[in-house]
Scaffold this motif. Sequence first.
Motif, PDB file in Angstrom:
ATOM      1  N   PHE A 167      53.406  71.077  40.462  1.00 55.05           N
ATOM      2  CA  PHE A 167      52.200  70.830  41.244  1.00 55.05           C
ATOM      3  C   PHE A 167      52.161  69.402  41.757  1.00 55.05           C
ATOM      4  CE2 PHE A 167      51.538  74.243  38.325  1.00 55.05           C
ATOM      5  CZ  PHE A 167      50.773  75.169  39.010  1.00 55.05           C
ATOM      6  N   ALA A 168      51.636  69.250  42.958  1.00 54.27           N
ATOM      7  CA  ALA A 168      51.493  67.915  43.541  1.00 54.27           C
ATOM      8  C   ALA A 168      50.371  67.182  42.825  1.00 54.27           C
ATOM      9  CB  ALA A 168      51.186  68.022  45.036  1.00 54.27           C
ATOM     10  N   ASN A 169      50.605  65.940  42.514  1.00 49.70           N
ATOM     11  CA  ASN A 169      49.622  65.137  41.827  1.00 49.70           C
ATOM     12  C   ASN A 169      48.656  64.502  42.823  1.00 49.70           C
ATOM     13  OD1 ASN A 169      48.854  64.596  39.230  1.00 49.70           O
ATOM     14  ND2 ASN A 169      50.779  63.577  38.726  1.00 49.70           N
ATOM     15  N   ALA A 170      47.501  64.085  42.310  1.00 52.25           N
ATOM     16  CA  ALA A 170      46.510  63.446  43.169  1.00 52.25           C
ATOM     17  C   ALA A 170      46.461  61.959  42.928  1.00 52.25           C
ATOM     18  CB  ALA A 170      45.130  64.051  42.900  1.00 52.25           C
ATOM     19  N   GLY A 171      46.008  61.263  43.920  1.00 48.06           N
ATOM     20  CA  GLY A 171      45.675  59.856  43.749  1.00 48.06           C
ATOM     21  C   GLY A 171      46.809  58.985  43.263  1.00 48.06           C
ATOM     22  N   THR A 172      47.997  59.210  43.732  1.00 44.36           N
ATOM     23  CA  THR A 172      49.115  58.414  43.257  1.00 44.36           C
ATOM     24  C   THR A 172      49.387  57.226  44.164  1.00 44.36           C
ATOM     25  OG1 THR A 172      50.561  59.922  44.419  1.00 44.36           O
ATOM     26  CG2 THR A 172      50.267  60.277  42.065  1.00 44.36           C
ATOM     27  N   ARG A 222      49.641  69.514  49.467  1.00 47.15           N
ATOM     28  CA  ARG A 222      48.467  68.730  49.100  1.00 47.15           C
ATOM     29  C   ARG A 222      48.284  68.639  47.594  1.00 47.15           C
ATOM     30  NH1 ARG A 222      43.976  70.445  53.676  1.00 47.15           N
ATOM     31  NH2 ARG A 222      45.368  70.161  55.454  1.00 47.15           N
ATOM     32  N   ALA A 223      47.470  67.663  47.205  1.00 51.33           N
ATOM     33  CA  ALA A 223      47.214  67.430  45.781  1.00 51.33           C
ATOM     34  C   ALA A 223      46.698  68.698  45.119  1.00 51.33           C
ATOM     35  CB  ALA A 223      46.198  66.303  45.615  1.00 51.33           C
ATOM     36  N   GLY A 224      47.292  69.033  43.994  1.00 48.45           N
ATOM     37  CA  GLY A 224      46.862  70.204  43.249  1.00 48.45           C
ATOM     38  C   GLY A 224      47.625  71.459  43.617  1.00 48.45           C
ATOM     39  N   GLU A 225      48.218  71.464  44.807  1.00 49.84           N
ATOM     40  CA  GLU A 225      48.937  72.659  45.244  1.00 49.84           C
ATOM     41  C   GLU A 225      50.268  72.809  44.528  1.00 49.84           C
ATOM     42  OE1 GLU A 225      47.362  73.162  49.876  1.00 49.84           O
ATOM     43  OE2 GLU A 225      49.490  72.869  49.421  1.00 49.84           O
ATOM     44  N   ARG A 226      50.693  74.066  44.426  1.00 52.00           N
ATOM     45  CA  ARG A 226      51.962  74.323  43.787  1.00 52.00           C
ATOM     46  C   ARG A 226      53.098  74.196  44.790  1.00 52.00           C
ATOM     47  NH1 ARG A 226      53.693  79.947  41.106  1.00 52.00           N
ATOM     48  NH2 ARG A 226      54.809  80.080  43.082  1.00 52.00           N
ATOM     49  N   LEU A 227      54.143  73.542  44.381  1.00 49.80           N
ATOM     50  CA  LEU A 227      55.338  73.458  45.219  1.00 49.80           C
ATOM     51  C   LEU A 227      56.074  74.796  45.173  1.00 49.80           C
ATOM     52  CD1 LEU A 227      54.664  70.411  44.755  1.00 49.80           C
ATOM     53  CD2 LEU A 227      57.103  69.989  44.705  1.00 49.80           C
ATOM     54  N   PRO A 228      57.015  75.000  46.095  1.00 45.32           N
ATOM     55  CA  PRO A 228      57.854  76.204  45.986  1.00 45.32           C
ATOM     56  C   PRO A 228      58.540  76.245  44.621  1.00 45.32           C
ATOM     57  CG  PRO A 228      58.226  75.093  48.086  1.00 45.32           C
ATOM     58  CD  PRO A 228      57.346  74.193  47.274  1.00 45.32           C
ATOM     59  N   THR A 229      58.847  77.437  44.152  1.00 39.31           N
ATOM     60  CA  THR A 229      59.508  77.542  42.852  1.00 39.31           C
ATOM     61  C   THR A 229      60.926  76.979  42.950  1.00 39.31           C
ATOM     62  OG1 THR A 229      60.537  79.685  43.261  1.00 39.31           O
ATOM     63  CG2 THR A 229      58.255  79.684  42.467  1.00 39.31           C
ATOM     64  N   GLU A 230      61.495  76.699  41.805  1.00 44.91           N
ATOM     65  CA  GLU A 230      62.850  76.146  41.785  1.00 44.91           C
ATOM     66  C   GLU A 230      63.823  77.122  42.460  1.00 44.91           C
ATOM     67  OE1 GLU A 230      63.732  75.158  37.748  1.00 44.91           O
ATOM     68  OE2 GLU A 230      62.296  73.510  37.701  1.00 44.91           O
ATOM     69  N   HIS A 231      63.601  78.422  42.235  1.00 44.66           N
ATOM     70  CA  HIS A 231      64.469  79.425  42.846  1.00 44.66           C
ATOM     71  C   HIS A 231      64.350  79.384  44.372  1.00 44.66           C
ATOM     72  CE1 HIS A 231      66.896  83.039  43.008  1.00 44.66           C
ATOM     73  NE2 HIS A 231      66.011  83.607  43.801  1.00 44.66           N
ATOM     74  N   GLN A 232      63.103  79.259  44.852  1.00 46.86           N
ATOM     75  CA  GLN A 232      62.899  79.181  46.300  1.00 46.86           C
ATOM     76  C   GLN A 232      63.565  77.944  46.881  1.00 46.86           C
ATOM     77  OE1 GLN A 232      58.615  79.344  46.375  1.00 46.86           O
ATOM     78  NE2 GLN A 232      58.551  81.566  46.781  1.00 46.86           N
ATOM     79  N   LEU A 233      63.414  76.813  46.185  1.00 51.53           N
ATOM     80  CA  LEU A 233      64.020  75.577  46.672  1.00 51.53           C
ATOM     81  C   LEU A 233      65.546  75.687  46.661  1.00 51.53           C
ATOM     82  CD1 LEU A 233      61.659  72.981  44.950  1.00 51.53           C
ATOM     83  CD2 LEU A 233      61.776  73.530  47.385  1.00 51.53           C
ATOM     84  N   THR A 234      66.061  76.383  45.675  1.00 53.85           N
ATOM     85  CA  THR A 234      67.506  76.630  45.602  1.00 53.85           C
ATOM     86  C   THR A 234      67.986  77.324  46.877  1.00 53.85           C
ATOM     87  OG1 THR A 234      67.611  76.718  43.192  1.00 53.85           O
ATOM     88  CG2 THR A 234      69.245  78.003  44.402  1.00 53.85           C
ATOM     89  N   ASP A 235      67.252  78.367  47.292  1.00 56.17           N
ATOM     90  CA  ASP A 235      67.608  79.081  48.522  1.00 56.17           C
ATOM     91  C   ASP A 235      67.397  78.199  49.746  1.00 56.17           C
ATOM     92  OD1 ASP A 235      68.224  81.231  47.006  1.00 56.17           O
ATOM     93  OD2 ASP A 235      66.358  82.329  47.397  1.00 56.17           O
TER      94      ASP A 235
END
Lengths: 233, 233
Positions: free
Chosen positions: B65-70, B21-34
């Motif tokens: 972070f996910a952006n809002a209102g795009t 959701r907007a404002g939330e942090r995505l998984p870290t790059e390291h997590q996405l790597t795994d």
Amino acid sequence: MSLADQISADLLERLQSGELRAGERLPTEHQLTDEYGVSRATVRSALRRLESLGLTVTRHGLGTFANAGTTEVRADLRQLNSLSDTIASFGLTSEMSYRSRAIRAATAEERRRLELPARAKVLATERELTADGTVVAFSYDAIPRLVFPEHLDIHTVDGSLFAVLEAHKARVATALTEVHAASGNEVGWGPRPAASNYVLLSQVHYLENARPVMYSNTFFVEGRFTFSLIRTR
Amino acid sequence: MSLADQISADLLERLQSGELRAGERLPTEHQLTDEYGVSRATVRSALRRLESLGLTVTRHGLGTFANAGTTEVRADLRQLNSLSDTIASFGLTSEMSYRSRAIRAATAEERRRLELPARAKVLATERELTADGTVVAFSYDAIPRLVFPEHLDIHTVDGSLFAVLEAHKARVATALTEVHAASGNEVGWGPRPAASNYVLLSQVHYLENARPVMYSNTFFVEGRFTFSLIRTR
DNA sequence: TAGTGGTCTAGACCACCGC
DNA sequence: CGGTGGTCTAGACCACTAG
């Protein structure tokens, strides 16, 4: 300044100096790797920047070629920079002068764009950017009064508004920009440029948390800037 | 489809589905790597794409972070469409009429933009777009003669030039666009709109193999269109 | 200080192009 | 075919941010 930035800046200079002419092929990525003593990833990062500015075209299996019109000031429209940075990034000596700074009630348009309640106040500024003694842009900006502390000496507001905002812990992250055309003497003040066509960027700037923090109308004198971008289907 | 494309597409879906959701942090790059079983460079390539679309904001030391209102953007300038589609996207019922079609020698400017040799020829068209009986845009376009077969009946050239090109196996993939402002009566022909300010999009269109295939100067009547885009730092 | 993204390396293999 | 850019890996170290 990163290695990639240094290399793209150097290549930019070589393009603008005429060492690399329009249509000519740049050295291969492998050659640039040797020439600058960096990895190919770094070279590619530099080349991507040039391409995003529209200065080069890279073709798979063929090479990277210099585009025409590399002597003008080019600004990547997707890239959001302060006015000062935009001009400085092309090695131009620019001056920014404030015509006015005032705290006043927000206009209806400002309230709408900045999502402000009735009777909200804004810090409103009028600025002029000159390069080589001639005007290159006029800018009208409005920032919600509440972004700043209770007691604000508006005369401390100077230079880049991005920097002013950051000094108050408000970092501009994105902007929603509308592109318009304008002309005539209602734009700006003082001695106007002879050519009175302007590219108007009407922008709402947002913080990282997506809160609007500045509404700007900046009139760029046509011909002094080339805004470019790459569009894809 | 590259690995990076697949990952950015997957993340895009996760953003649009509301999982992120907007404002939330995505998984870290390291997590996405795994998570995706790829290198960090590939993950970063995917994240850069999302950021360039204005869908995320990445902050050094903090995360992405996910952006809002795009989703509210009216007409994304980054998105390349045919003139007809552009106007249709504004909800206008439009008519396109050709003022002229001609095969003639390319001008110096056209040769430069289209990378054509001396004495090359182009198919040149002048078009007018109207909506509700008033002009909304004038367009001057040039396509290298050799894009078409030997015997071309220029009267079959009609409607969207993108469609005409595709009928000859030339699909426009990208465009390098310059944004300018123009005004005055040198623009267009016939009865002009009262407001004579135009947003000029000067565009070199490229095929997927990065070959230039069309050079267009399209003058949009100011006020009838709002071109917008999201800019990020 | 711990964890994040920012940058960079030195390879490797693939896809495309003109000859 | 040989040379070009396109992609990807598996690390490494630096810079920034919060607590």
